[in-house]
Design a protein around this motif. Structure first.
Motif, PDB file in Angstrom:
ATOM      1  N   LEU A  92       0.748  -1.252  -0.096  1.00  0.00           N
ATOM      2  CA  LEU A  92      -0.117   0.286  -0.042  1.00  0.00           C
ATOM      3  C   LEU A  92       0.729   1.252   0.005  1.00  0.00           C
ATOM      4  O   LEU A  92       1.749   1.488   0.946  1.00  0.00           O
ATOM      5  CB  LEU A  92      -0.936   0.072   1.337  1.00  0.00           C
ATOM      6  CG  LEU A  92      -1.857   1.159   1.210  1.00  0.00           C
ATOM      7  CD1 LEU A  92      -2.704   1.359   0.086  1.00  0.00           C
ATOM      8  CD2 LEU A  92      -2.360   1.050   2.890  1.00  0.00           C
ATOM      9  N   LEU A 112       0.625   5.416   0.109  1.00  0.00           N
ATOM     10  CA  LEU A 112      -0.136   6.485   0.408  1.00  0.00           C
ATOM     11  C   LEU A 112       0.556   7.900  -0.271  1.00  0.00           C
ATOM     12  O   LEU A 112       1.611   8.071  -0.163  1.00  0.00           O
ATOM     13  CB  LEU A 112      -0.440   6.731   1.782  1.00  0.00           C
ATOM     14  CG  LEU A 112      -1.065   8.013   2.256  1.00  0.00           C
ATOM     15  CD1 LEU A 112      -2.566   7.909   1.635  1.00  0.00           C
ATOM     16  CD2 LEU A 112      -1.177   8.131   3.783  1.00  0.00           C
ATOM     17  N   ALA A 122      -6.448   3.776  -6.295  1.00  0.00           N
ATOM     18  CA  ALA A 122      -7.922   3.862  -5.673  1.00  0.00           C
ATOM     19  C   ALA A 122      -7.946   5.561  -5.250  1.00  0.00           C
ATOM     20  O   ALA A 122      -7.278   5.929  -4.446  1.00  0.00           O
ATOM     21  CB  ALA A 122      -7.684   3.115  -4.355  1.00  0.00           C
ATOM     22  N   CYS A 160     -10.518  10.707   2.795  1.00  0.00           N
ATOM     23  CA  CYS A 160      -9.818   9.469   2.085  1.00  0.00           C
ATOM     24  C   CYS A 160     -11.078   8.731   1.527  1.00  0.00           C
ATOM     25  O   CYS A 160     -12.216   8.597   1.820  1.00  0.00           O
ATOM     26  CB  CYS A 160      -9.427   8.452   3.339  1.00  0.00           C
ATOM     27  SG  CYS A 160      -8.042   9.109   4.546  1.00  0.00           S
ATOM     28  N   THR A 216     -10.263   0.443  -1.340  1.00  0.00           N
ATOM     29  CA  THR A 216      -8.698  -0.033  -0.999  1.00  0.00           C
ATOM     30  C   THR A 216      -8.554  -1.274  -0.836  1.00  0.00           C
ATOM     31  O   THR A 216      -7.390  -2.027  -1.227  1.00  0.00           O
ATOM     32  CB  THR A 216      -8.393   0.960  -0.050  1.00  0.00           C
ATOM     33  OG1 THR A 216      -8.858   2.391  -0.034  1.00  0.00           O
ATOM     34  CG2 THR A 216      -6.801   0.873   0.207  1.00  0.00           C
ATOM     35  N   GLN A 217      -9.409  -1.951   0.013  1.00  0.00           N
ATOM     36  CA  GLN A 217      -9.442  -3.505   0.449  1.00  0.00           C
ATOM     37  C   GLN A 217      -9.474  -4.186  -0.910  1.00  0.00           C
ATOM     38  O   GLN A 217      -8.645  -5.241  -1.074  1.00  0.00           O
ATOM     39  CB  GLN A 217     -10.498  -3.889   1.124  1.00  0.00           C
ATOM     40  CG  GLN A 217     -10.167  -3.397   2.800  1.00  0.00           C
ATOM     41  CD  GLN A 217     -11.414  -4.015   3.402  1.00  0.00           C
ATOM     42  OE1 GLN A 217     -12.446  -4.213   3.079  1.00  0.00           O
ATOM     43  NE2 GLN A 217     -10.839  -4.092   4.867  1.00  0.00           N
ATOM     44  N   THR A 237      -1.041  -1.079  -4.541  1.00  0.00           N
ATOM     45  CA  THR A 237      -1.996  -0.167  -4.544  1.00  0.00           C
ATOM     46  C   THR A 237      -1.676   1.318  -4.025  1.00  0.00           C
ATOM     47  O   THR A 237      -1.127   1.386  -3.109  1.00  0.00           O
ATOM     48  CB  THR A 237      -3.150  -0.549  -3.560  1.00  0.00           C
ATOM     49  OG1 THR A 237      -3.755  -1.766  -3.790  1.00  0.00           O
ATOM     50  CG2 THR A 237      -4.203   0.496  -3.274  1.00  0.00           C
ATOM     51  N   THR A 280      -2.905   4.930  -3.402  1.00  0.00           N
ATOM     52  CA  THR A 280      -4.174   5.796  -3.004  1.00  0.00           C
ATOM     53  C   THR A 280      -3.672   7.306  -2.614  1.00  0.00           C
ATOM     54  O   THR A 280      -2.627   7.376  -2.413  1.00  0.00           O
ATOM     55  CB  THR A 280      -4.799   4.927  -2.076  1.00  0.00           C
ATOM     56  OG1 THR A 280      -6.196   5.657  -1.451  1.00  0.00           O
ATOM     57  CG2 THR A 280      -4.229   4.965  -0.544  1.00  0.00           C
ATOM     58  N   LEU A 289      -9.161  -0.162   8.056  1.00  0.00           N
ATOM     59  CA  LEU A 289      -8.724  -0.763   6.993  1.00  0.00           C
ATOM     60  C   LEU A 289      -8.058  -2.267   7.336  1.00  0.00           C
ATOM     61  O   LEU A 289      -7.763  -3.082   6.608  1.00  0.00           O
ATOM     62  CB  LEU A 289      -7.875  -0.108   5.979  1.00  0.00           C
ATOM     63  CG  LEU A 289      -7.096  -0.614   4.735  1.00  0.00           C
ATOM     64  CD1 LEU A 289      -8.190  -0.849   3.739  1.00  0.00           C
ATOM     65  CD2 LEU A 289      -5.928   0.607   4.129  1.00  0.00           C
TER      66      LEU A 289
END
Length: 552
Positions: free
Chosen positions: A53, A55, A89, A276, A282-283, A292, A294, A315
């Motif tokens: 993930l 961010l 995402a 967000c 996101t999952q 991913t 995001t 999450l």
């Protein structure tokens, strides 16, 4: 060429082909035409992965522009060029800024998600569903009071507001029920923008339909005359509100100009909401892709903090890397340069304005997560300025990579993608800012002193009374969602850079028991924005053949 023209000239892949890229067949999506779809729930992908993930956040925004979404999209396309299984995402745009100050919100140049016009306008109807559900609940509350008020709701203490997904300052404070006995019970009311509503937060934090219903039922709509909270469950309308969101809860699947799969779902603002995209989005991406990307709204002091302290616990996953987007132009503004002079090289101003980026870097590293700076390149940036910014970041032991995603799409972010990939392999030991047992004042103080860099918090009389009552009700165990100006680390939008020794003023709180957080309203922040003197809508047009122009 304008962003909308680039988007209109692109050749999109069929959404069934995009779904196939991530292992979904036609039976696992619901098509909204040729190029959009909703992913059916529950998502049961053929291949489950433990994805990384990433961010993406930014410095405090300025009129010079930062391009966080543009970088996110370009970085995703660069991952695709490197043959990585990646998904993006993002949040859904709100018609408020689309028609107001910012224009479209789907990236820019050759780094966009498409179909751009659809996403920026009505998309798959999620915003309309949220608006309708919210206002249905408002109507049911007023009808309950009118029809005998068995729950003894004090009409002076109704806190559930109506919403509209457009900036309209005239609706901030209204009186309803005028015109005689047949028109309802007169009372003061007001409108928020849809993206600041509790239902938006609930949609973005619910992990399934059962959780959606549970959260809706916990919403506090008001209080009795003895200040006892009244919930949606007590009204007996939880099912009615939930069914209005049965399609909106499903993540939306689209694509980038380069055909990278993208989920765009949920759209809370980060200055007045938690900023967000949905947990489900996101999952889903984490299940279907190895990486991913995001983003969280506005600067890292708002969206990223809320991602770490509100979204991540729900999450069940914390970021493997944080990318902070910065521009030479924005940092020069933080260093005191007027917008009209930004095209001129100014190393001293860049060095002065770097303190804003420096603070955000320190804040994100405080969570024990690796940080990479993405320098979003503008044509006016000089080599000396770009080199200086990289050197400043290097002095803080932070890699900074120049990316030209607006002009080159994914090709302009390959070096950035390679650095982010390497960063994702570092070990992380996530450290939250606060724990649930901390008192509300302690949580707020930690945000103000550690994230904003302020000295103290000052509470208004209403806020002080609420703090006492929330503790009695056991609500002080909830996370805090700070509603604050996006333009400054302080609650004064004119204080740029990295101000110190300032006081944050909390005037009141809004309990959001369904969302499971408490909103703290600071400074002069408003939950219903107004339109600017020259709204973006003034430049929009629809030709006789149906072609849209001026959207961005």
């Amino acid at each position: 060429m304008k962003d909308i023209e680039i988007a209109q000239q692109s050749k999109m892949a069929k959404i069934t082909d995009i779904a196939a890229k991530i292992g979904l067949n036609a039976d696992e999506i619901e098509q909204y035409g040729t190029y959009k779809a909703k992913i059916k729930l529950p998502v049961v992908p053929k291949v489950k992965t433990k994805g990384k993930l990433i961010l993406v956040t930014a410095t405090n925004p300025t009129p010079a522009g930062e391009g966080k979404s543009t970088v996110t999209v370009g970085l995703g396309d660069a991952f695709s060029l490197l043959k990585k299984r990646v998904m993006i995402a993002l949040r859904e745009p709100s018609l408020g800024p689309v028609m107001g100050m910012k224009g479209g919100a789907t990236g820019g140049g050759y780094s966009q998600v498409v179909p751009m016009e659809d996403i920026n306008l009505h998309f798959t109807g999620d915003m309309h569903a949220l608006t309708t559900a919210n206002n249905t609940l408002a109507a049911l509350v007023d009808n309950h009071i009118y029809q005998g008020n068995k729950l003894h709701i004090d009409q002076r203490r109704v806190i559930w507001k109506r919403v509209l997904d457009i900036n309209d300052r005239a609706l901030r404070h209204v009186v309803i029920g005028l015109g005689g006995a047949m028109q309802g019970i007169p009372r003061e009311d007001g409108f928020d923008i849809t993206v600041a509503s509790e239902l938006m937060a609930i949609l973005c934090l619910a992990v399934d339909i059962a959780d959606l219903k549970k959260r809706i039922g916990q919403i506090v709509v008001g209080y009795t005359s003895t200040k006892v909270p009244v919930t949606v469950d007590q009204l007996g309308v939880t099912g009615a509100i939930a069914l209005l969101l049965k399609d909106a809860i499903k993540p939306n699947l689209v694509q980038t100009l380069a055909h990278t799969p993208a989920i765009i779902h949920g759209g809370p603002f980060a200055n007045i909401a938690h900023g967000c995209n949905s947990v489900l989005a996101t999952q889903t991406a984490l299940k279907l892709a190895d990486y991913t990307l995001t983003e969280a709204g506005f600067g890292a002091d708002l969206g990223a903090e809320k991602f770490m302290d509100i979204k991540a616990p729900v999450l069940g996953k914390t970021p493997d890397t944080v990318v902070i987007v910065a521009t030479v132009r924005a940092l020069k503004m933080h260093g005191g340069v007027a917008k009209k002079d930004l095209a001129e090289e100014n190393i001293p101003a860049l060095q002065q304005g770097y303190i804003n980026l420096q603070k955000h870097i320190a804040n994100m590293k405080r969570y024990n997560v690796p940080v990479v700076v993405a320098i979003n390149q503008f044509t006016s940036d000089t080599l000396a300025e770009l080199t200086t910014l990289q050197e400043l970041c290097a002095n803080d032991n932070t890699p900074a990579i120049v990316a030209d995603v607006w002009g080159k799409g994914g090709n302009g972010a390959v070096a950035l993608a390679e650095k982010v990939l390497a960063s994702c392999e570092q070990k992380t030991d996530f450290k939250p800012l606060y724990v649930a047992d901390d008192a509300l004042e302690t949580k707020i103080n930690k945000i103000v002193t550690e994230i904003y860099g302020g000295a103290k918090v000052e509470y208004g009389m209403k806020a002080k009374r609420q703090l006492r009552r929330f503790k009695e009700l056991g609500w002080d165990q909830l996370p805090v969602c700070m509603a604050k100006t996006q333009y400054s680390l302080s609650d004064n939008p004119k204080l740029l850079g990295a101000p110190a020794d300032f006081t944050i003023h909390v005037r009141e709180f809004v309990p959001k028991l369904g969302a499971q957080f408490i909103v703290a309203l600071t400074g002069n922040v408003l939950t219903m924005p107004g339109l600017p003197k020259q709204p973006a809508a003034n430049g929009m047009e629809l030709s006789d053949d149906g072609t849209i122009s001026g959207l961005y």
